[in-house]
Every structure is written in C-alpha cells, then in structure tokens.
Design an enzyme around this catalytic site. Structure first.
Site, PDB file in Angstrom:
ATOM      1  N   SER A 149       0.804  -1.221   0.000  1.00 41.97           N
ATOM      2  CA  SER A 149       0.000   0.000   0.000  1.00 41.97           C
ATOM      3  C   SER A 149       0.837   1.271   0.000  1.00 41.97           C
ATOM      4  O   SER A 149       0.296   2.367  -0.141  1.00 41.97           O
ATOM      5  CB  SER A 149      -0.948   0.021   1.205  1.00 41.97           C
ATOM      6  OG  SER A 149      -0.247   0.340   2.389  1.00 41.97           O
ATOM      7  N   LYS A 187       1.824   4.382   7.349  1.00 42.36           N
ATOM      8  CA  LYS A 187       0.982   5.219   6.503  1.00 42.36           C
ATOM      9  C   LYS A 187       1.367   6.701   6.633  1.00 42.36           C
ATOM     10  O   LYS A 187       2.037   7.108   7.580  1.00 42.36           O
ATOM     11  CB  LYS A 187      -0.490   5.088   6.921  1.00 42.36           C
ATOM     12  CG  LYS A 187      -1.119   3.742   6.643  1.00 42.36           C
ATOM     13  CD  LYS A 187      -1.339   3.496   5.161  1.00 42.36           C
ATOM     14  CE  LYS A 187      -2.079   2.190   4.935  1.00 42.36           C
ATOM     15  NZ  LYS A 187      -1.264   1.038   5.335  1.00 42.36           N
TER      16      LYS A 187
END
Length: 229
Positions: A149, A187
C-alpha cells in the site's frame, strides 16, 4: 573571542556529536538557539568556520567537525611564543567527530509491519545492522514491511523501515501508527475534521479513518533498507 550565540551554537554541536556522532540539522540548531530563521544559523556557522572552531566535512550532508573549543583557544593564546621554524604541524582536535560513514549500528528489529491492512504490532524482537550514516539523532528501531500500500512512496514488501521513535508527527509524514493499541501500520498521517486519517500511497487502497483516541504514533519513517536477492 566568540559571541554568546556563537559559543552556544558551538557547545550545542559538540554535545550532539558526542551523544549521537552526527551533527544537528540547521532546523535543530535554529530551534535550540531560538533563532527566527536558518539564515542566522548559516551566519553563525560561517563565523565559527572562519575562526577555526569548526569545519565542514566534504561530501557528507550536514556534517560538521569541532576542531577546537573556546577553552582550547584560550590555552593556546597563553602558551609561550614559538619560533616559526620550530612549530610542529597543527593537528586538529577531534572533539566529538562524527562517526565514519562505514560505521554499522545494531538497532532493534520488531518483526513485520503492514503497508496494507494493519497487522499485529511489534511482534517478536531481534536486531538489524544499519549503516550509521542512514540514521539521524534519536532512538531508532526497524520493521520489515509487509504489503504494497506504500509503493508509490517507494516502500515495497520486504523492505526494512528504519523508524525514529517519537509519539508526535506532522500532517504528511509517514508514521508507524498503532491502532486500537494492538495493530500497527505504516501510513501517511493526516488530520481531518477532528479525526485521524491514515493514507496509503497506492491508488488501489482507501484511506483509513479513526478517532484520535484509537491511534498512537509510535515513530516516524527515517529511512529504508532494501536487500536484493
């Protein structure tokens, strides 16, 4: 004779070098001396360099070396005069010299971390050898990346994320976020309307939105290691 600010900066650089082996950044020097801009730091660095207290190390980012301290300068000035022909070549003092670029440090390796859906946080612990030049000041640990991701940020499955331990971060920084005190993920951090948004760097994934109480910052990405097989 040094000004108060020059002396304060020289001492700050020397202490940081002794503690970490790496000279502080201009932003850190600006904050330590409570200056309004980095241009003031540049002027102080140039003045110390001209007076022979520090020198910049070529081909190394933000690398400074303390050659002498004000105390050494006073001792030198009080020494008896020496005839020019009798002077031995000057040897710079290596007070707090930065660690050589090929130094290797062992930092904790806390298992795998998701760069997709969160997985169990900090599972197991061993160590990872890391070139000292990749690490800045502070305490660090490593996590092996699992998932894709964050590929648009250049972070791939199997990479080792080098993380500086901290519990605060600004919007837009890549962080290790602990969700609900049991799952961790890598993230981008973003705050939106009183909530915490954890953004991926892959168009195939959606952002994750949480209440602030659900998310604890465990560190900020400081670097990456990649092994080629």
């Amino acid at each position: 004779m040094l000004t108060a600010k020059q002396h304060e900066l020289l001492r700050f650089i020397q202490v940081r070098l002794e503690q970490t082996g790496i000279s502080p950044s201009f932003e850190e020097m600006k904050e330590a001396l409570d200056l309004k801009s980095k241009s003031g730091v540049h002027r102080l660095i140039s003045a110390l360099e001209e007076r022979g207290f520090i020198r910049r190390l070529a081909n190394r980012a933000r690398a400074l070396e303390v050659i002498k301290t004000p105390e050494e300068a006073v001792l030198t000035s009080r020494s008896a005069p020496v005839a020019a022909n009798d002077r031995a070549p000057a040897k710079p003092s290596r007070v707090g010299a930065p660690a050589p670029a090929n130094d290797v440090l062992d930092i904790p390796l806390h298992g795998r971390i998701a760069a997709g859906a969160p997985i169990e946080a900090l599972e197991g612990q061993s160590s990872l050898q890391v070139p000292a030049a990749l690490l800045g000041p502070g305490e660090h640990y490593a996590l092996e990346v699992s998932g894709d991701s964050m590929i648009e940020a250049g972070i791939f499955d199997g990479d080792y994320a080098l993380v500086r331990r901290t519990d605060t971060a600004r919007d837009g920084e890549i962080v290790v976020a602990l969700v609900d005190n049991e799952e961790a993920t890598l993230k981008y951090l973003r705050r939106v309307n009183g909530k915490i948004c954890l953004d991926p760097a892959n168009g195939a994934y959606e952002a994750q939105l949480y209440e602030p109480a659900q998310v604890a910052v465990q560190g900020k990405l400081a670097g990456l290691l990649r092994r080629y097989h």
